[in-house]
Design a protein around this motif. Structure first.
Motif, PDB file in Angstrom:
ATOM      1  N   ALA A 137       0.837  -1.209   0.000  1.00  0.00           N
ATOM      2  CA  ALA A 137       0.000   0.000   0.000  1.00  0.00           C
ATOM      3  C   ALA A 137       0.867   1.253   0.000  1.00  0.00           C
ATOM      4  O   ALA A 137       0.555   2.238  -0.696  1.00  0.00           O
ATOM      5  N   ALA A 138       1.962   1.243   0.748  1.00  0.00           N
ATOM      6  CA  ALA A 138       2.875   2.395   0.782  1.00  0.00           C
ATOM      7  C   ALA A 138       3.517   2.613  -0.594  1.00  0.00           C
ATOM      8  O   ALA A 138       3.675   3.753  -1.046  1.00  0.00           O
ATOM      9  N   VAL A 139       3.872   1.526  -1.270  1.00  0.00           N
ATOM     10  CA  VAL A 139       4.436   1.634  -2.622  1.00  0.00           C
ATOM     11  C   VAL A 139       3.391   2.221  -3.577  1.00  0.00           C
ATOM     12  O   VAL A 139       3.704   3.067  -4.424  1.00  0.00           O
ATOM     13  N   LEU A 140       2.155   1.802  -3.415  1.00  0.00           N
ATOM     14  CA  LEU A 140       1.075   2.352  -4.231  1.00  0.00           C
ATOM     15  C   LEU A 140       0.979   3.865  -4.025  1.00  0.00           C
ATOM     16  O   LEU A 140       0.797   4.621  -4.985  1.00  0.00           O
ATOM     17  N   SER A 141       1.143   4.324  -2.787  1.00  0.00           N
ATOM     18  CA  SER A 141       1.124   5.764  -2.505  1.00  0.00           C
ATOM     19  C   SER A 141       2.246   6.492  -3.232  1.00  0.00           C
ATOM     20  O   SER A 141       2.047   7.592  -3.752  1.00  0.00           O
ATOM     21  N   THR A 142       3.431   5.893  -3.280  1.00  0.00           N
ATOM     22  CA  THR A 142       4.544   6.559  -3.973  1.00  0.00           C
ATOM     23  C   THR A 142       4.291   6.630  -5.476  1.00  0.00           C
ATOM     24  O   THR A 142       4.639   7.625  -6.118  1.00  0.00           O
ATOM     25  N   ARG A 143       3.676   5.606  -6.024  1.00  0.00           N
ATOM     26  CA  ARG A 143       3.364   5.617  -7.458  1.00  0.00           C
ATOM     27  C   ARG A 143       2.299   6.670  -7.777  1.00  0.00           C
ATOM     28  O   ARG A 143       2.399   7.384  -8.782  1.00  0.00           O
ATOM     29  N   ILE A 144       1.296   6.767  -6.921  1.00  0.00           N
ATOM     30  CA  ILE A 144       0.261   7.787  -7.101  1.00  0.00           C
ATOM     31  C   ILE A 144       0.882   9.180  -6.955  1.00  0.00           C
ATOM     32  O   ILE A 144       0.525  10.114  -7.680  1.00  0.00           O
ATOM     33  N   SER A 145       1.838   9.323  -6.036  1.00  0.00           N
ATOM     34  CA  SER A 145       2.526  10.600  -5.847  1.00  0.00           C
ATOM     35  C   SER A 145       3.200  11.046  -7.137  1.00  0.00           C
ATOM     36  O   SER A 145       3.070  12.209  -7.554  1.00  0.00           O
ATOM     37  N   ARG A 146       3.917  10.140  -7.772  1.00  0.00           N
ATOM     38  CA  ARG A 146       4.593  10.477  -9.034  1.00  0.00           C
ATOM     39  C   ARG A 146       3.581  10.890 -10.106  1.00  0.00           C
ATOM     40  O   ARG A 146       3.788  11.858 -10.840  1.00  0.00           O
ATOM     41  N   PHE A 147       2.492  10.143 -10.178  1.00  0.00           N
ATOM     42  CA  PHE A 147       1.441  10.446 -11.143  1.00  0.00           C
ATOM     43  C   PHE A 147       0.877  11.850 -10.897  1.00  0.00           C
ATOM     44  O   PHE A 147       0.728  12.648 -11.829  1.00  0.00           O
ATOM     45  N   LEU A 148       0.581  12.167  -9.633  1.00  0.00           N
ATOM     46  CA  LEU A 148      -0.005  13.472  -9.319  1.00  0.00           C
ATOM     47  C   LEU A 148       0.978  14.613  -9.535  1.00  0.00           C
ATOM     48  O   LEU A 148       0.579  15.703  -9.958  1.00  0.00           O
ATOM     49  N   GLN A 149       2.255  14.385  -9.268  1.00  0.00           N
ATOM     50  CA  GLN A 149       3.254  15.428  -9.534  1.00  0.00           C
ATOM     51  C   GLN A 149       3.266  15.786 -11.014  1.00  0.00           C
ATOM     52  O   GLN A 149       3.334  16.962 -11.381  1.00  0.00           O
ATOM     53  N   ASP A 150       3.188  14.760 -11.863  1.00  0.00           N
ATOM     54  CA  ASP A 150       3.181  14.988 -13.309  1.00  0.00           C
ATOM     55  C   ASP A 150       1.902  15.678 -13.771  1.00  0.00           C
ATOM     56  O   ASP A 150       1.939  16.535 -14.651  1.00  0.00           O
ATOM     57  N   GLU A 151       0.783  15.311 -13.191  1.00  0.00           N
ATOM     58  CA  GLU A 151      -0.507  15.827 -13.645  1.00  0.00           C
ATOM     59  C   GLU A 151      -0.838  17.203 -13.077  1.00  0.00           C
ATOM     60  O   GLU A 151      -1.390  18.045 -13.773  1.00  0.00           O
ATOM     61  N   LEU A 152      -0.546  17.433 -11.796  1.00  0.00           N
ATOM     62  CA  LEU A 152      -0.923  18.705 -11.173  1.00  0.00           C
ATOM     63  C   LEU A 152       0.027  19.839 -11.531  1.00  0.00           C
ATOM     64  O   LEU A 152      -0.371  20.991 -11.582  1.00  0.00           O
TER      65      LEU A 152
END
Length: 189
Positions: A137-152
């Protein structure tokens, strides 16, 4: 009700941002129970599962009342805002997930929090310990973080990661010890 019809209903819900992921998770867990039970696709399912399924479908009607604002902050993400992303991850023996919130503070101290994205997944069929699921779950959070950095594309955005797992925190902060392959592959991410 058959396994095929349950699969069709669960997979037909379109929720790319995971805004109703807790609701969908219940349907996915029912489907997993049927898969573990070895039922054929068109074979009628047991009455207890049928009742749980009907209850889940009835609760789907409440989704009509959900309203999601199109903007995270009134007036949009401006330069005068302090912007933070908070990522929460957790797991249990049956599922794991994460959610990310955008927190803004304006010049007058007004705080706004908005759910940006969440993901909930059923635990693998092969039994896995809760600490490993917490790490997943923590790894999933880091992947979502990267996605949001790129998108936002927000400059000077601070990020915070939250977990209630002391084991995961220990894995992340440990620099001296070698890990088993499973943990090593996830900590290096």
């Amino acid at each position: 009700v058959s396994r095929r019809s349950i699969l069709s209903e669960v997979s037909s819900v379109f929720d790319p941002l995971g805004l109703i992921s807790p609701f969908l998770l219940k349907g996915k867990l029912l489907l997993r129970e049927l898969c573990r039970g070895g039922f054929d696709w068109d074979e009628p399912v047991p009455s207890d599962v049928t009742e749980a399924w009907k209850e889940w479908k009835t609760s789907m009607l409440a989704l009509r009342d959900i309203r999601v604002p199109r903007c995270y902050v009134d007036g949009g993400l401006r330069d005068d805002l302090t912007v933070e992303l908070h990522h929460f991850s957790d797991a249990s023996s049956v599922a794991y997930g994460q959610c990310s919130y955008l927190r803004t503070v304006d010049n007058e101290g007004v705080v706004t929090c908005s759910l940006v994205i969440s993901k909930a997944r059923v635990a693998p069929s092969k039994p896995m310990t809760v600490p490993r699921l917490e790490l997943t779950a923590a790894v999933l959070s880091t992947r979502i973080s990267r996605f949001l950095q790129d998108e936002l594309k927000v400059v000077n955005m601070k990020e915070f990661f939250w977990t209630d797992s002391a084991v995961v925190l220990g894995y992340i902060s440990n620099e001296a010890r070698r890990f088993h392959v499973f943990v090593a592959n996830r900590v290096q991410v």
